[in-house]
Design a protein around this motif. Sequence first.
Motif, mmCIF file in Angstrom:
data_model
loop_
_atom_site.group_PDB
_atom_site.id
_atom_site.type_symbol
_atom_site.label_atom_id
_atom_site.label_comp_id
_atom_site.label_asym_id
_atom_site.label_seq_id
_atom_site.Cartn_x
_atom_site.Cartn_y
_atom_site.Cartn_z
ATOM 1 N N LEU A 193 0.872 -1.180 0.000
ATOM 2 C CA LEU A 193 0.000 0.000 0.000
ATOM 3 C C LEU A 193 0.905 1.224 0.000
ATOM 4 C CD1 LEU A 193 -2.624 -0.946 2.771
ATOM 5 C CD2 LEU A 193 -2.981 -0.971 0.296
ATOM 6 N N GLN A 197 -2.326 5.587 0.920
ATOM 7 C CA GLN A 197 -3.328 4.553 1.222
ATOM 8 C C GLN A 197 -3.280 4.187 2.697
ATOM 9 O OE1 GLN A 197 -2.068 1.780 -1.894
ATOM 10 N NE2 GLN A 197 -4.178 1.711 -2.664
ATOM 11 N N ARG A 198 -2.073 4.044 3.228
ATOM 12 C CA ARG A 198 -1.923 3.680 4.645
ATOM 13 C C ARG A 198 -2.570 4.711 5.563
ATOM 14 N NH1 ARG A 198 3.388 0.337 6.290
ATOM 15 N NH2 ARG A 198 3.474 -1.008 4.491
ATOM 16 N N GLU A 200 -4.831 6.835 4.862
ATOM 17 C CA GLU A 200 -6.295 6.833 4.667
ATOM 18 C C GLU A 200 -6.919 5.661 5.412
ATOM 19 O OE1 GLU A 200 -8.018 9.308 3.147
ATOM 20 O OE2 GLU A 200 -7.805 9.052 0.953
ATOM 21 N N VAL A 201 -6.265 4.495 5.336
ATOM 22 C CA VAL A 201 -6.785 3.316 6.040
ATOM 23 C C VAL A 201 -6.863 3.601 7.545
ATOM 24 C CG1 VAL A 201 -6.233 0.951 6.764
ATOM 25 C CG2 VAL A 201 -6.120 1.566 4.344
ATOM 26 N N VAL A 202 -5.811 4.202 8.066
ATOM 27 C CA VAL A 202 -5.809 4.534 9.495
ATOM 28 C C VAL A 202 -6.969 5.469 9.811
ATOM 29 C CG1 VAL A 202 -4.560 5.726 11.327
ATOM 30 C CG2 VAL A 202 -3.327 4.185 9.784
ATOM 31 N N ARG A 203 -7.137 6.489 8.978
ATOM 32 C CA ARG A 203 -8.194 7.474 9.218
ATOM 33 C C ARG A 203 -9.579 6.808 9.224
ATOM 34 N NH1 ARG A 203 -11.508 10.192 6.027
ATOM 35 N NH2 ARG A 203 -10.508 9.537 4.082
ATOM 36 N N ILE A 204 -9.792 5.899 8.252
ATOM 37 C CA ILE A 204 -11.129 5.316 8.102
ATOM 38 C C ILE A 204 -11.420 4.212 9.116
ATOM 39 C CG2 ILE A 204 -12.610 3.991 6.527
ATOM 40 C CD1 ILE A 204 -10.897 5.366 4.279
ATOM 41 N N LEU A 205 -10.418 3.386 9.346
ATOM 42 C CA LEU A 205 -10.691 2.172 10.137
ATOM 43 C C LEU A 205 -10.329 2.257 11.605
ATOM 44 C CD1 LEU A 205 -9.622 -0.769 7.764
ATOM 45 C CD2 LEU A 205 -11.915 0.163 8.135
ATOM 46 N N GLN A 206 -9.605 3.305 12.000
ATOM 47 C CA GLN A 206 -9.071 3.240 13.361
ATOM 48 C C GLN A 206 -10.150 3.226 14.443
ATOM 49 O OE1 GLN A 206 -6.367 6.441 14.083
ATOM 50 N NE2 GLN A 206 -7.852 8.040 13.664
ATOM 51 N N ASP A 207 -11.326 3.767 14.092
ATOM 52 C CA ASP A 207 -12.387 3.769 15.100
ATOM 53 C C ASP A 207 -13.412 2.672 14.875
ATOM 54 O OD1 ASP A 207 -11.253 5.962 16.344
ATOM 55 O OD2 ASP A 207 -12.282 7.359 14.972
ATOM 56 N N SER A 208 -13.109 1.752 13.953
ATOM 57 C CA SER A 208 -14.080 0.676 13.692
ATOM 58 C C SER A 208 -14.093 -0.296 14.852
ATOM 59 C CB SER A 208 -13.721 -0.051 12.403
ATOM 60 O OG SER A 208 -12.424 -0.602 12.527
ATOM 61 N N SER A 209 -15.239 -0.917 15.082
ATOM 62 C CA SER A 209 -15.355 -1.819 16.228
ATOM 63 C C SER A 209 -15.402 -3.263 15.751
ATOM 64 C CB SER A 209 -16.637 -1.513 16.990
ATOM 65 O OG SER A 209 -17.748 -1.612 16.124
ATOM 66 N N THR B 134 -1.164 -1.160 8.086
ATOM 67 C CA THR B 134 -0.410 0.095 8.083
ATOM 68 C C THR B 134 0.876 0.032 8.903
ATOM 69 O OG1 THR B 134 -1.681 0.950 9.963
ATOM 70 C CG2 THR B 134 -2.542 1.402 7.768
ATOM 71 N N ILE B 204 -10.261 3.500 -1.477
ATOM 72 C CA ILE B 204 -8.819 3.471 -1.174
ATOM 73 C C ILE B 204 -8.153 2.169 -1.616
ATOM 74 C CG2 ILE B 204 -7.145 3.468 0.727
ATOM 75 C CD1 ILE B 204 -9.346 5.088 2.257
#
Lengths: 209, 209
Positions: A193, A197-198, A200-209, B134, B204
């Motif tokens: 990635l 991309q990395r 963005e992934v952190v931004r989108i997924l970091q709060d996923s449960s 990441t 992404i």
Amino acid sequence: MPPHLNSRNASRRSSNPIMYSNSSGMVKPPPIEKKIECTLEDLCYGCKKKIMITRDVLTDTGGIVQEEELVTINVQPGWKKGTKITFEGKGNERPGAYREDIICIISEKRHELFRREGDDLELSVEISLVKALTGCTILVPLLGGEHMTLTLDNIIHPGYEKIIFGQGMPISSEPGMRGNLKITFLVEFPTQLSYNQRSEVVRILQDSS
Amino acid sequence: MPPHLNSRNASRRSSNPIMYSNSSGMVKPPPIEKKIECTLEDLCYGCKKKIMITRDVLTDTGGIVQEEELVTINVQPGWKKGTKITFEGKGNERPGAYREDIICIISEKRHELFRREGDDLELSVEISLVKALTGCTILVPLLGGEHMTLTLDNIIHPGYEKIIFGQGMPISSEPGMRGNLKITFLVEFPTQLSYNQRSEVVRILQDSS
């Protein structure tokens, strides 16, 4: 004499190659075993397997000649590996002995996609990480060459299992019934990635449960 | 008499519980086996295991009295389960017989985190999907309670393996040397994503290779 499905007797006899005799003084030699290789499709839909038997036969003058016979095995839907079919007296003839029996033993050829587990079939399906996270509709192969469409809405984690009822092997003891198809999912990860991309992934997924 | 490590003789004797006699007419009874449970830490760092032996001893008048003895097993770093230590003549005494031997057999207690595979240790570590994609720095537990930091830059797919050299079990035959620690990664997926998260993930990752 018609062939008949293996009796426990026949199987015990085959593992104990000691001749036995009766009051006539004739001995019965141990049976000959032959492996009959079947595909999962053969065992699912049934088929006819023809095998050529070559045997020694005694002549009136005490000599031995060879005789050939084509026998047919009607493989029934749902048969499992290890199923035995006995052809009585279809083997070699020897002086002072009854003719040998021939026992055909069903073996199962390894399938490219499916693995049999009792009456069920198992299948591994690999999907991409994006599909695993966001849902998708996939084509699932069925035994026999057909496909079915399967819509996945849940997040598919590696090892996720999905059971498709009635798409397994026929159940011998319950005509018309079939086991299930068990699909296990593997998730294919990207191999690289970009920095963007990395983050963005952190931004989108970091709060996923 | 000092204990000595199992000879092939002793192990053969133990699996064949037939008494044997010699020219003195005395018989040697089969040995008594005792299981000594060790943790992976015990087998890694070595330890002393004390066990209390209770045995029957003949008196001068032909009676039997019980005697207790505390014996010590010096568990050496790197010992594997199945290692046998023989205490000659430490068992019961019977009329007309030599004293029984006692054989202590090392067994390995299941560890909460690590699994032993020869001289190597195996460990499963679960990381979140975000970290897997990441990169991250994680704390890896080591046998004995220490930790080491491990920085992961690559994308970690489920089943990814990382070998940490020299953090396995001591190698008995090569003092000072240790096997490896093999870490297998599991990836924890989110259980739900919002519609927005899903469409962002598609945007992404869909072109990732």
